[in-house]
Write an enzyme that holds these catalytic residues in place. Structure first.
Site, mmCIF file in Angstrom:
data_model
loop_
_atom_site.group_PDB
_atom_site.id
_atom_site.type_symbol
_atom_site.label_atom_id
_atom_site.label_comp_id
_atom_site.label_asym_id
_atom_site.label_seq_id
_atom_site.Cartn_x
_atom_site.Cartn_y
_atom_site.Cartn_z
ATOM 1 N N ASP A 67 0.816 -1.210 0.000
ATOM 2 C CA ASP A 67 0.000 0.000 0.000
ATOM 3 C C ASP A 67 0.849 1.259 0.000
ATOM 4 O O ASP A 67 2.055 1.221 0.205
ATOM 5 C CB ASP A 67 -0.973 -0.002 1.197
ATOM 6 C CG ASP A 67 -0.345 -0.567 2.477
ATOM 7 O OD1 ASP A 67 0.888 -0.472 2.614
ATOM 8 O OD2 ASP A 67 -1.074 -1.087 3.317
ATOM 9 N N ASN A 136 -7.827 -3.183 14.146
ATOM 10 C CA ASN A 136 -9.203 -3.496 13.720
ATOM 11 C C ASN A 136 -9.238 -4.672 12.755
ATOM 12 O O ASN A 136 -10.266 -4.943 12.145
ATOM 13 C CB ASN A 136 -9.861 -2.259 13.078
ATOM 14 C CG ASN A 136 -9.120 -1.799 11.819
ATOM 15 O OD1 ASN A 136 -8.146 -2.425 11.402
ATOM 16 N ND2 ASN A 136 -9.583 -0.718 11.232
ATOM 17 N N HIS A 138 -7.402 -4.982 9.982
ATOM 18 C CA HIS A 138 -7.114 -4.703 8.568
ATOM 19 C C HIS A 138 -5.825 -5.400 8.130
ATOM 20 O O HIS A 138 -4.926 -5.644 8.929
ATOM 21 C CB HIS A 138 -7.101 -3.196 8.267
ATOM 22 C CG HIS A 138 -5.928 -2.429 8.790
ATOM 23 N ND1 HIS A 138 -6.028 -1.138 9.257
ATOM 24 C CD2 HIS A 138 -4.604 -2.735 8.902
ATOM 25 C CE1 HIS A 138 -4.840 -0.697 9.613
ATOM 26 N NE2 HIS A 138 -3.960 -1.644 9.417
ATOM 27 N N GLU A 143 -9.690 -2.140 5.158
ATOM 28 C CA GLU A 143 -10.336 -1.931 6.442
ATOM 29 C C GLU A 143 -11.556 -2.849 6.569
ATOM 30 O O GLU A 143 -12.008 -3.427 5.569
ATOM 31 C CB GLU A 143 -10.780 -0.459 6.553
ATOM 32 C CG GLU A 143 -9.640 0.554 6.436
ATOM 33 C CD GLU A 143 -8.832 0.712 7.721
ATOM 34 O OE1 GLU A 143 -8.808 -0.226 8.556
ATOM 35 O OE2 GLU A 143 -8.205 1.767 7.889
#
Ligand code: F6R
Length: 246
Positions: A67, A136, A138, A143
């Site tokens: 990313d 979380n 990801h 996400e």
């Protein structure tokens, strides 16, 4: 999904570096997909040491990053281009023609995503994908809610992710969007190594391993991957209820 638990962060870093180095020794033209963040730093340090001591060459390998922030120039100090150059690509014998990081400043981000997917295909697909995990759940910047069939694309970062990463940016304002390899892009990798260290990852690790496989917990997708392994330290494994191996 297999899980290996090590006493501490150094244990994870050494084990993952050993696996990656082993793959490169077996097949020097291995195609790797790599993360940024805090977790992989120990692995990169070890791989650089192996290279410096003459034991490991990356000259024939191909590298893709997971990313990059959208809108961040490749020379911005918080960009993943700079992170990778300073900590890994600039310290080994990587061939710049085979190093790919999404261009966050591409005039047409959607076209950049398609170009990235095409480059992965042209390289013959990813052999080894190394991942961290967000608090979380990801993976990459996928996400919660990211479709399992998604490909490289522009995504909105969650408030929690932007908060965790805020200190890298002036006035603590992390970018709102990023380009990330998609869930299916990751899943297509022949093998996946997910690293997690520390108690702040324990909840996400337990949910990914023990709760339902669901797009609301991105890392849970790896449960159906034929060759995915978790590398955990005891803190990251501390919320697991037992039965690790599936
Ligand atoms: C970074 C990335 C993210 C991180 C995750 C964990 O390229 O893809 O998914 O792996 O946010 O980050 P750290 O390791 O900093 O806790």
């Amino acid at each position: 999904m297999r899980a290996r638990v090590f006493p501490d962060y150094e244990g994870i870093s050494a084990a993952v570096a050993y696996v990656v180095a082993g793959r490169l020794e077996e097949e020097p033209s291995t195609v790797l997909m790599l993360p940024t963040g805090i977790t992989p730093l120990g692995m990169y340090r070890r791989l650089v040491e192996m290279h410096r001591s003459g034991r490991l060459s990356f000259a024939n390998a191909t590298f893709f990053n997971l990313d990059e922030y959208l809108g961040l120039a490749p020379d911005h100090r918080a960009s993943y281009h700079v992170y990778m150059k300073d900590r890994f690509y600039g310290l080994i014998d990587a061939d710049p023609a085979r190093v790919f990081v999404p261009d966050g400043t591409a005039p047409d981000p959607e076209a950049e995503c398609r170009r990235y997917e095409a480059a992965i295909r042209e390289a013959g697909g990813i052999d080894v994908c190394v991942l961290g995990i967000g608090r979380n759940g990801h993976i990459g910047f996928n996400e919660p809610g990211a479709p399992f069939d998604s490909r490289t694309r522009v995504v909105e970062l969650s408030e929690s992710t932007r908060k965790v990463n805020a200190s890298d940016f002036e006035a603590d304002r992390a970018p709102e969007r990023a380009i990330t390899a998609g869930m299916a892009t990751i899943f297509d990798s022949k093998s996946v190594l997910l690293l997690a260290s520390g108690t702040n990852k324990a909840g996400a690790v337990a949910a990914a391993v023990e709760d339902d496989v669901s797009e609301s917990m991105p890392a849970s997708m790896l449960r159906s991957h034929p060759n995915a392994s978790l590398f955990l330290d005891e803190d990251a494994a501390s919320a697991l209820g037992g039965g690790l191996a599936e």
